[in-house]
Design a protein around this motif. Structure first.
Motif, PDB file in Angstrom:
ATOM      1  N   GLY A  33      -4.501  -4.102   2.180  1.00  0.00           N
ATOM      2  CA  GLY A  33      -4.445  -3.532   0.841  1.00  0.00           C
ATOM      3  C   GLY A  33      -3.081  -3.598   0.185  1.00  0.00           C
ATOM      4  N   ARG A  34      -2.096  -4.154   0.900  1.00  0.00           N
ATOM      5  CA  ARG A  34      -0.756  -4.262   0.316  1.00  0.00           C
ATOM      6  C   ARG A  34      -0.574  -5.639  -0.323  1.00  0.00           C
ATOM      7  N   SER A  35       0.465  -5.758  -1.130  1.00  0.00           N
ATOM      8  CA  SER A  35       0.748  -7.065  -1.704  1.00  0.00           C
ATOM      9  C   SER A  35       2.210  -7.417  -1.477  1.00  0.00           C
ATOM     10  N   LEU A  36       2.414  -8.643  -1.029  1.00  0.00           N
ATOM     11  CA  LEU A  36       3.747  -9.104  -0.669  1.00  0.00           C
ATOM     12  C   LEU A  36       4.061 -10.351  -1.474  1.00  0.00           C
ATOM     13  N   LYS A 172     -10.100 -11.018   3.739  1.00  0.00           N
ATOM     14  CA  LYS A 172      -9.195  -9.895   4.027  1.00  0.00           C
ATOM     15  C   LYS A 172      -7.823 -10.172   3.426  1.00  0.00           C
ATOM     16  N   LEU A 173      -7.486 -11.462   3.408  1.00  0.00           N
ATOM     17  CA  LEU A 173      -6.154 -11.838   2.933  1.00  0.00           C
ATOM     18  C   LEU A 173      -6.291 -12.961   1.912  1.00  0.00           C
ATOM     19  N   ILE A 174      -5.581 -12.780   0.800  1.00  0.00           N
ATOM     20  CA  ILE A 174      -5.579 -13.828  -0.215  1.00  0.00           C
ATOM     21  C   ILE A 174      -4.160 -14.343  -0.387  1.00  0.00           C
ATOM     22  N   ILE A 175      -4.041 -15.660  -0.408  1.00  0.00           N
ATOM     23  CA  ILE A 175      -2.725 -16.248  -0.642  1.00  0.00           C
ATOM     24  C   ILE A 175      -2.763 -16.895  -2.024  1.00  0.00           C
ATOM     25  N   ALA A 176      -1.895 -16.441  -2.912  1.00  0.00           N
ATOM     26  CA  ALA A 176      -1.869 -17.012  -4.261  1.00  0.00           C
ATOM     27  C   ALA A 176      -0.591 -17.820  -4.395  1.00  0.00           C
ATOM     28  N   ASP A 177      -0.741 -19.141  -4.524  1.00  0.00           N
ATOM     29  CA  ASP A 177       0.439 -20.003  -4.599  1.00  0.00           C
ATOM     30  C   ASP A 177       0.665 -20.446  -6.039  1.00  0.00           C
ATOM     31  N   GLU A 178       1.638 -19.857  -6.681  1.00  0.00           N
ATOM     32  CA  GLU A 178       1.968 -20.176  -8.076  1.00  0.00           C
ATOM     33  C   GLU A 178       0.726 -20.218  -8.955  1.00  0.00           C
ATOM     34  N   GLN A 199      -7.476  -7.165  -6.385  1.00  0.00           N
ATOM     35  CA  GLN A 199      -6.884  -6.933  -5.069  1.00  0.00           C
ATOM     36  C   GLN A 199      -6.950  -5.448  -4.708  1.00  0.00           C
ATOM     37  N   GLN A 200      -6.664  -4.601  -5.689  1.00  0.00           N
ATOM     38  CA  GLN A 200      -6.683  -3.166  -5.409  1.00  0.00           C
ATOM     39  C   GLN A 200      -8.110  -2.656  -5.264  1.00  0.00           C
ATOM     40  N   ALA A 201      -9.002  -3.166  -6.130  1.00  0.00           N
ATOM     41  CA  ALA A 201     -10.389  -2.699  -6.081  1.00  0.00           C
ATOM     42  C   ALA A 201     -11.039  -3.059  -4.749  1.00  0.00           C
ATOM     43  N   LEU A 202     -10.765  -4.242  -4.249  1.00  0.00           N
ATOM     44  CA  LEU A 202     -11.416  -4.695  -3.010  1.00  0.00           C
ATOM     45  C   LEU A 202     -10.578  -4.380  -1.778  1.00  0.00           C
ATOM     46  N   ASN A 203      -9.417  -3.771  -2.006  1.00  0.00           N
ATOM     47  CA  ASN A 203      -8.531  -3.393  -0.905  1.00  0.00           C
ATOM     48  C   ASN A 203      -8.185  -4.589  -0.007  1.00  0.00           C
ATOM     49  N   MET A 204      -7.845  -5.691  -0.654  1.00  0.00           N
ATOM     50  CA  MET A 204      -7.466  -6.879   0.104  1.00  0.00           C
ATOM     51  C   MET A 204      -5.956  -6.924   0.228  1.00  0.00           C
ATOM     52  N   SER A 205      -5.488  -7.734   1.181  1.00  0.00           N
ATOM     53  CA  SER A 205      -4.052  -7.982   1.254  1.00  0.00           C
ATOM     54  C   SER A 205      -3.762  -9.232   0.433  1.00  0.00           C
ATOM     55  N   LEU A 206      -2.602  -9.239  -0.201  1.00  0.00           N
ATOM     56  CA  LEU A 206      -2.270 -10.362  -1.074  1.00  0.00           C
ATOM     57  C   LEU A 206      -0.874 -10.880  -0.752  1.00  0.00           C
ATOM     58  N   ILE A 207      -0.781 -12.169  -0.567  1.00  0.00           N
ATOM     59  CA  ILE A 207       0.540 -12.803  -0.489  1.00  0.00           C
ATOM     60  C   ILE A 207       0.688 -13.640  -1.742  1.00  0.00           C
TER      61      ILE A 207
END
Lengths: 325, 324
Positions: A33-36, A172-178, A199-207
């Protein structure tokens, strides 16, 4: 418990001149659920990290050392079949849609449905269609556009479709590249809000990977600043923005244009690019750092804790000196 | 509907181009060396009879009158009488055309399918032994000199080994004996294999190389990475996502190469004595049989024009970005 933790990861590209260390001994972790955010200039290794986490490194790249622990599995030993099972299902990537990320000869809905069907082979046609409609609602594209072709979509809609594709199996994890680099600022803002909301609604982790620190700041809670294959500063968004410690972070932030100040913009003379094949033993940034001492290019810097979450990869003098010194 | 308007415009265009070709051919034949009169008029005839025959053929009329008669005849379906056969040209054409269509379409379609398939494999396994083998074989096929290759096949497989008949399209004894339709079909296929093989290998090389390079550039596209990121299997990525895009230029090439394949086809027909249009054309040209040669050229022009139309439509069907 972190959903993903990366320890001392190094990735190299085999080139004609030798092994190019694109990612050098980096460690980070991300909770559910965090975003980095990863920020850095072109060639600093941020996309390589994203591709590693998807198992999509090109043939001449290899993991030299380190561990990637994702959902209690070590991704470094994964076979191609194991990768195929988690790709798109547990970890998904949002690509930049301005390029040809969608296949021009297939309908957009069909391409998104592929991602659903691959990981849910038991789904009936109706279940797939329901899921497709749900995804279109989530990313706010009208349902009747499902059967359109990519060239009939606008840039923003293509980007939304790419997001829907990444969300297809609720990873569970999404990677968004540019993901927003090629969009105009208004659409860019909408898409960023969209990504953050979902991302917040689905409580996913985001890079989130970007060269644009302002964009990262809009989406992410934590930030890693990268330079020459290394993370050189990490901390929460507030810490990195309000009190940057590493000289590179400082120059990066100060190179931003501000409309309401007459201050001269500090576009630093970044004349030299560090050699990643035959790297110097000391600090990679030392060739461009205006706080450097003679020791910097000989001795490797270390992690200095500024707070519990905020760290910089530098030496004591670098942090204590002022940027314009 | 945009497509209907497109087809209408295209047909109009084809008609105009065809008319221009019709006209050009008329003048071209009148400029060519050789005298048609000497060809059909028996030198033993008396001068009065010769004059009478020339009048009968309309060769004493001024050129523009001849031209109008020619156009009028063409549109009323009269292509004239062959000097050599003494039969209406349209009968000869109708007699030979099916053989040529059978040989050409079969070889082109087979070569295109095989070229797309092998080119796809070759690009997918770039740098491997299979790739080198296929690329080099394709280059050899592409540069083959048709008569040489055809004669080699004929000499080796038909004359020396005796697996195939030396020429023609049927074995007469089989047809006189009134065999079953199945046996007759087998017989035609047996006769067709060598000319088919010649044309197949000649075309295969260029289709394979084109598909290979097209596939290689498609494999670098971003949507291939997107497809991988979805977790699709490599086979789906290769056969669905890459191959469909990569095959588009090959289709154009097939349409365009039809025009150039006619000459190769004529040589092949000639060597294997395949009773088709190409062989008839060579015969007509070398014997100054103007009406027959003229009709053959017109037919070739029509085939090329129609093939282009078909390619245009096929392209629009396969590539959704193209709409007319």
């Amino acid at each position: 418990m972190a959903i993903l933790s990366v320890d001392n990861l190094s990735i190299g590209y085999q080139t004609k001149k030798g092994m190019l260390k694109a990612v050098n001994d980096i460690s980070f972790s991300i909770e559910q659920g965090r975003s980095l955010g990863f920020v850095g200039e072109s060639g600093c290794g941020k996309t390589t990290i994203g591709m590693t986490l998807m198992g999509l490194l090109p043939d001449n790249a290899s993991i030299l050392s380190g561990n990637i622990n994702f959902m209690e599995k070590d991704l470094c030993d994964f076979s191609e079949d194991q990768w195929r099972n988690i790709r798109g299902k547990d970890v998904a990537m949002i690509f930049q849609a301005a390029m040809n990320a969608l296949n021009p000869v297939f309908r957009v809905g069909e391409q998104i449905a592929e991602a659903i069907v691959t990981h849910n082979p038991a789904f009936s046609k109706n279940e797939v269609n329901d899921r497709l409609k749900k995804l279109y609602n989530m990313v706010e594209i009208p349902e009747h556009r499902i059967s359109d072709f990519p060239h009939e979509y606008s840039g923003g809609m293509k980007q939304r479709a790419i997001i829907a594709m990444a969300l297809a199996c609720s990873p569970k994890l999404i990677i968004a590249d540019e993901p927003t680099t090629a969009l105009d600022v208004i659409v860019q803002d909408q898409i960023l809000k969209e990504i953050k909301k979902i991302q917040q609604a689905l409580n996913m982790s985001l890079i989130f990977i970007s060269h644009d620190i302002a964009v990262v700041a809009e989406v992410c809670e934590d930030i890693c600043v990268m330079y020459a294959g290394q993370i050189i500063e990490k901390g929460s968004k507030r810490e990195v923005f309000t009190s940057p410690k590493h000289p590179y972070t400082k120059t990066l932030l100060s190179s931003y244009l501000s409309l309401d100040s007459d201050e001269n913009i500090l576009i630093p003379d970044m004349m030299e690019t560090p050699d990643l094949i035959d790297a110097n033993p000391g600090c990679q940034f030392s060739c461009n750092c205006n706080c450097r001492s003679t020791e910097c290019s000989k001795n490797a810097p270390g992690w200095i804790d500024i707070s519990k979450t905020h760290k910089a990869f530098c030496c004591e003098q670098g942090l204590s000196r002022t940027n314009n010194g | 509907m945009g497509n209907q308007k497109f087809i209408f415009n295209k047909l109009l265009e084809i008609f105009i181009i065809f008319f221009v070709i019709l006209t050009l051919l008329f003048f071209l034949f009148r400029l060519s060396p050789g005298d048609p009169i000497s060809k059909i008029v028996d030198p033993m005839l008396s001068p009065e009879d010769t004059l009478h025959m020339i009048e009968q053929l309309g060769l004493d009329e001024p050129v523009h009158t001849q031209y109008f008669i020619y156009i009028k005849n063409f549109f009323s379906g009269n292509l004239g009488h062959s000097f050599h056969y003494g039969e209406p040209v349209s009968n000869i054409i109708m007699d030979k055309l099916p053989c040529t269509i059978l040989l050409f379409t079969t070889s082109t379609i087979l070569a295109a399918l095989a070229g797309v398939f092998l080119g796809k494999i070759s690009a997918w396994k770039k740098g491997s032994g299979i790739d080198s083998f296929l690329s080099i074989s394709a280059l050899i096929c592409h540069t083959l000199f048709i008569p040489w290759f055809a004669l080699l096949l004929l000499w080796g497989l038909a004359y020396k080994v005796g697996w195939f008949p030396l020429g023609g399209i049927i074995s007469p004894e089989l047809w006189i004996e009134n065999s079953s339709a199945f046996m007759k079909t087998l017989d035609v296929i047996h006769h067709m294999l060598l000319p088919l093989g010649t044309l197949f290998f000649i075309h295969l090389g260029s289709y394979l190389l084109l598909m290979r390079s097209s596939m290689l550039s498609v494999l670098r596209e971003d949507y291939i990475i997107t497809a991988r990121a979805k977790g699709l299997s490599e086979r789906i990525i290769r056969d669905k996502h890459a191959a469909k895009n990569a095959a588009l230029p090959v289709i154009t090439s097939v349409g365009l190469s039809l025009a150039f394949s006619i000459n190769g086809g004529a040589l092949t027909e000639q060597i294997f004595t395949w009773p088709g249009i190409g062989r008839e054309l060579i015969f007509a040209v070398s014997n100054n049989d103007y009406p027959l040669a003229q009709a053959c050229f017109l037919l070739i022009a029509a085939v090329v024009l129609i093939a282009n139309l078909v390619v245009d439509l096929l392209y629009a069907y396969l590539d959704p970005r193209i709409r007319y």
